[in-house]
Design a protein around this motif. Structure first.
Motif, PDB file in Angstrom:
ATOM      1  N   ILE A   1      40.494   2.671 -31.462  1.00  0.00           N
ATOM      2  CA  ILE A   1      39.926   3.793 -32.193  1.00  0.00           C
ATOM      3  C   ILE A   1      39.744   4.954 -31.235  1.00  0.00           C
ATOM      4  N   GLY A   2      39.836   6.170 -31.767  1.00  0.00           N
ATOM      5  CA  GLY A   2      39.610   7.377 -30.981  1.00  0.00           C
ATOM      6  C   GLY A   2      38.511   8.222 -31.586  1.00  0.00           C
ATOM      7  N   ILE A   3      37.700   8.819 -30.738  1.00  0.00           N
ATOM      8  CA  ILE A   3      36.561   9.619 -31.211  1.00  0.00           C
ATOM      9  C   ILE A   3      36.641  11.045 -30.679  1.00  0.00           C
ATOM     10  N   SER A   4      37.792  11.469 -30.234  1.00  0.00           N
ATOM     11  CA  SER A   4      37.904  12.791 -29.605  1.00  0.00           C
ATOM     12  C   SER A   4      37.620  13.927 -30.582  1.00  0.00           C
ATOM     13  N   SER A   5      37.862  13.708 -31.868  1.00  0.00           N
ATOM     14  CA  SER A   5      37.680  14.782 -32.858  1.00  0.00           C
ATOM     15  C   SER A   5      36.430  14.607 -33.707  1.00  0.00           C
ATOM     16  N   VAL A   6      35.450  13.856 -33.238  1.00  0.00           N
ATOM     17  CA  VAL A   6      34.201  13.662 -33.982  1.00  0.00           C
ATOM     18  C   VAL A   6      33.472  15.002 -34.112  1.00  0.00           C
ATOM     19  N   SER A   7      32.979  15.294 -35.318  1.00  0.00           N
ATOM     20  CA  SER A   7      32.291  16.564 -35.575  1.00  0.00           C
ATOM     21  C   SER A   7      30.773  16.436 -35.532  1.00  0.00           C
ATOM     22  N   MET A   8      30.247  15.261 -35.880  1.00  0.00           N
ATOM     23  CA  MET A   8      28.800  15.036 -35.862  1.00  0.00           C
ATOM     24  C   MET A   8      28.514  13.745 -35.106  1.00  0.00           C
TER      25      MET A   8
END
Length: 526
Positions: free
Chosen positions: A287-294
């Motif tokens: 999984i990738g979280i580079s584009s998490v907004s909140m």
């Protein structure tokens, strides 16, 4: 010839869909398709061959009555200015039709369409969405959580009781320039706070999709310290699946192979995870979280006690964007404040769901200085300002001085301006700058009567020259200062004439975890 019941029902559905398409609270096309599919299943009118059709519901035909065919003379839509149908509050079509009879459908549709056109023109002019009030879709999400998690609470007091706190959270997260949130209500978020938080995230997703923006997955990263907390948050997010929001929980309670296989089959909007398991899955590129907004950190003190602060910073650094961060932590020590300062890099809003003084004044240090007489207060003020300058030598300080009356404020301002270290700016009245070899200090002198018209929450440092006659007045000043910063300082001068409030003042300092001076202890015992 009289029309049949099916023809009349189709006509009513068309009128209702047209009216809802032009409303201001319409949801995205994907959410409308999911809701239409659910309503179609519940109605029990689907034909046996309909499951073999290759056409899908669309915003113009959410019930798939035309099976992908357009009417004669109907052009293919070239833009996405018309939104999908809004989410109804219940699944009873008769109740919806009964409320629609109060106003002619054509007139209601024209009125809603003109209103939508005005709002679209305003949004195009200002370049933003109307963030003055939460949408009805937010209430729909809250009701879905209430009905699933707390069905015995028919009035909604459990979920909707935190309305004031929730609206402030929604404003901070949904603004065009969102601010980070530091909640000091308790060690971790309550059920009501979590419900408002995830519903706010759903509302932001729906707004972005309605504007044609691509929403990244995962959109919300919710960090929890334990498997039990992850299960609790997951149960709150689960009712949102019917509204098109999918959530996944990652914790050590399940095998990592099972979680990797599950992540391959879906792209969740909400991700609930413990730091250890999330970093483990990230190292395996599951999984990738580079584009998490909140990003939500539920229980910062607990993470610090578990010695996983380095993992929290690693997760924060893995997010390439600038996410909106919400931290839940109670009134804690300096280590928690330091960690929160390193995590919250933007504008900050402090929130608290209760009116407890210790919660609303969390991370604000209180200093009490003793002065023998009223005549020596001016020299004592100069001494305290010098101490503040030395403690904030690397940056320009902004201090608010509070006097009892306007006359006292003018006398204090004039006395301070006569010093050799003062640069006077008469154009701002009782506002001036103190310049010394240590640094600069912007001083604002106000009296208690005009304090309500001052943005006290923007000041990080405050000096109360004249204490209020009661402790309640001091509490009001204390809980209003430094609401947009993590730390803050409140200096107060205690004179011999303030002896009647010595005992309640000392008790307040003790309840807030502050050091009680020796002279206050002596006055309290006497």
């Amino acid at each position: 010839m009289a029309k049949g019941d099916d023809a009349l029902a189709r006509k009513r559905n068309r009128v209702r869909r047209k009216r809802l398409r032009s409303s201001e609270n319409a949801v995205s096309a994907r959410v409308a398709a999911i809701i239409a599919n659910k309503r179609r299943r519940k109605s029990g009118k689907r034909r046996g061959c309909e499951g073999m059709c290759f056409s899908l519901p669309t915003p113009d035909d959410p019930f798939n009555e035309r099976h992908g065919k357009r009417r004669k003379g109907e052009e293919e839509p070239t833009d996405d200015t018309e939104d999908a149908a809004a989410v109804p509050k219940d699944d009873n079509p008769k109740k919806k039709d009964g409320s629609a009879k109060k106003q002619p459908p054509a007139k209601a549709g024209a009125k809603a369409k003109s209103k939508a056109m005005r709002e679209q023109a305003t949004e195009a002019e200002e370049g933003r969405v109307d963030f003055d009030r939460p949408s009805k879709f937010l209430v729909v999400c809250l009701n879905a959580i209430r009905d699933a998690v707390a069905p015995e609470d028919g009035g909604g007091s459990s979920i909707h009781g935190a309305g004031d706190w929730g609206v402030e959270l929604w404003r901070s997260c949904s603004a065009p320039a969102p601010s980070d949130v530091l909640d000091t209500s308790g060690a971790s978020a309550t059920l009501e706070q979590t419900a408002w938080l995830v519903s706010t995230a759903c509302d932001i997703v729906a707004r972005k999709e309605r504007l044609g923006m691509v929403v990244s997955c995962p959109f919300l990263l919710y960090l929890v310290p334990s498997q039990e907390k992850a299960a609790q948050v997951r149960s709150i997010c689960k009712p949102l699946k019917s509204l098109g929001i999918h959530s996944v929980s990652l914790h050590p309670g399940a095998s990592i192979e099972h979680q990797i296989a599950g992540l391959k089959t879906c792209e969740p909007e909400f991700l609930i995870a413990t730091p250890e398991r999330l970093l483990e899955l990230m190292s395996l590129k599951a999984i990738g979280i580079s584009s998490v907004s909140m990003m939500v950190i539920d229980g910062l003190k607990c993470f610090l006690d578990l010695n996983v602060s380095d993992k929290i910073f690693s997760i924060r650094d893995a997010i390439s964007s600038n996410p909106q961060i919400t931290i839940f932590t109670g009134p804690s020590d300096k280590n928690v404040a330091t960690m929160a300062k390193n995590l919250l890099r933007g504008r900050i809003t402090k929130l608290s769901i209760n009116d407890c003084v210790s919660s609303r004044s969390a991370f604000v240090t209180q200093h009490v200085h003793f002065c023998t007489s009223e005549d020596l207060k001016t020299s004592k003020v100069k001494e305290i300002l010098k101490q503040i300058l030395q403690s904030h030598a690397k940056k320009s300080s902004k201090v608010l001085l509070v006097a009892a009356t306007n006359k006292n404020a003018q006398q204090l301002s004039s006395s301070l301006k006569r010093g050799n270290c003062t640069v006077t700016d008469d154009s701002h009245g009782n506002t001036f700058t103190i310049c010394s070899s240590v640094g600069l200090m912007n001083v604002h002198v106000k009296d208690r009567e005009n304090l309500a018209m001052t943005d006290v929450e923007k000041f990080e440092t405050m000096l109360i020259v004249d204490l209020p006659p009661s402790v309640d007045g001091y509490k009001e000043i204390l809980t209003g200062v430094a609401r947009q910063t993590i730390g803050g300082e409140v200096h107060s001068i205690f004179c011999s004439t303030d002896a009647p409030v010595a005992k309640p003042f000392a008790e307040l300092l003790a309840n807030c975890g502050q050091e009680v001076p020796e002279f206050l202890k002596k006055l309290e015992s006497s």
